[in-house]
Design an enzyme around this catalytic site. Structure first.
Site, PDB file in Angstrom:
ATOM      1  CB  THR A 106       5.695  68.080 -22.216  1.00 35.24           C
ATOM      2  OG1 THR A 106       4.555  68.619 -22.716  1.00 35.24           O
ATOM      3  CG2 THR A 106       5.793  68.811 -20.742  1.00 35.24           C
ATOM      4  CB  SER A 107       9.837  67.805 -20.115  1.00 29.59           C
ATOM      5  OG  SER A 107      11.020  67.804 -19.174  1.00 29.59           O
ATOM      6  CB  SER A 108      12.402  64.230 -22.203  1.00 30.54           C
ATOM      7  OG  SER A 108      12.832  63.252 -23.317  1.00 30.54           O
TER       8      SER A 108
ATOM      9  CG  MET B  34      14.920  68.616 -24.374  1.00 27.35           C
ATOM     10  SD  MET B  34      16.394  68.482 -23.133  1.00 27.35           S
ATOM     11  CE  MET B  34      15.391  66.923 -22.207  1.00 27.35           C
TER      12      MET B  34
ATOM     13  CG  HIS C 185      10.045  71.317 -15.938  1.00 26.41           C
ATOM     14  ND1 HIS C 185      10.648  71.776 -17.176  1.00 26.41           N
ATOM     15  CD2 HIS C 185      10.065  69.957 -16.223  1.00 26.41           C
ATOM     16  CE1 HIS C 185      11.001  70.666 -17.900  1.00 26.41           C
ATOM     17  NE2 HIS C 185      10.629  69.585 -17.375  1.00 26.41           N
TER      18      HIS C 185
END
Length: 299
Positions: free
Chosen positions: A136-138, A141, A284
């Protein structure tokens, strides 16, 4: 960077309260970047066992994400291993900005996570042919980065509210800096490339690799104000080029109201090479859909 960060402690306590706990692996040689390795190995582990790497968001932790991810109960049912990497940075983000982390065996966080997989295969009887990543998120990525830099390790990834592989690159950023590099242009959804340009970036991170590429599942909310929504289209462009796919089909209100599913190429949501989910009005980040991930991973 993540709205669930305020709930992290509660989520971690819920995981402990349910009787399911993750364990810190103290004898893992955490090279090259000293990330913490936590695992959940169920008592009914399969032989050999699938492995899922679950990567937390900024301001998060392995312990908290164990609760947030909803994976441990499924691991108990299905007998797979979960690896929860723990960021070394003060803000809890993973490095997806340095050349070291973006490239195969380049010496960054991605290599340390790939080494965790190798450890789990040797130590716990993990199946090298069924290794997956989600985040999730970082962590999303990083999921994209892992698929690009280590296609020889991972078979599929599911990224929740991330950015394309390489989008967060920052010139001069290093694998050891704290906090890791941050790319505002990418985060704001202002970095636009052609599908071929994005695909070339993925291919450049493991020069000479000619094997099968990991399948990708991508989730993003239209109201994301942290890693903005244009990153969804750019990521879909990137991976469609990597797979050589141009034809797609959409399904509205799938897997729930307000979500639009896009499948590239042949197959369905569980078998296609590339599946995307655009979540209308969701910020987010997109909530984890663990059962959909299980189907996509074939577990």
């Amino acid at each position: 960077m993540h709205i669930l960060s305020t709930l992290s402690a509660v989520a971690g306590l819920l995981a402990v309260g349910s009787g399911q706990q993750i364990t810190k692996v103290n004898d893992f040689n955490a090279v090259p970047t000293r990330l913490g390795m936590y695992v959940y190995v169920p008592s009914n582990i399969k032989t050999p066992a699938p492995i899922i790497v679950a990567v937390h968001h900024c301001q998060g932790s392995a312990q908290a994400y164990a609760g947030e991810s909803g994976l441990m109960g499924l691991a108990g049912q299905k007998g797979f291993i979960i690896i929860f990497p723990n960021s070394k940075s003060g803000g809890g983000c993973f490095d997806v900005a340095s050349t070291a982390s973006l490239t195969h065996d380049g010496g960054g966080d991605s290599q340390t996570i790939a080494n965790m997989v190798k450890y789990a295969i040797d130590k716990y009887g993990g199946d090298p042919d069924r290794v997956f990543a989600t985040g999730t998120s970082s962590g999303a990525m990083m999921t994209n980065v892992l698929m690009g830099a280590y296609p020889d390790v991972f078979k599929a990834g599911s990224a929740y509210s991330g950015v394309p592989d390489g989008c967060f690159f920052v010139q001069g950023s290093t694998a050891t800096q704290d906090p890791p590099g941050w790319n505002n242009q990418c985060a704001n959804g202002q970095l636009t490339k052609t599908a071929a340009q994005w695909g070339d970036m993925v291919r450049s991170y493991y020069p000479g690799y000619n094997g099968t590429r990991p399948r990708m599942q991508i989730w993003h909310g239209t109201s994301d104000n942290t890693l903005r929504y244009p990153n969804y289209a750019e990521a879909m462009k990137q991976w469609s080029n990597v797979f050589g796919l141009t034809e797609s089909k959409n399904a509205q209100n799938t897997p729930q109201n307000g979500y639009t599913q896009t499948i590239y190429g042949e197959g369905d949501a569980a078998t296609a090479q590339l599946v995307g989910y655009s979540a209308s009005g969701v910020g987010h980040s997109v909530p984890i859909h663990a059962s959909v991930d299980m189907a996509f991973f074939g577990i």
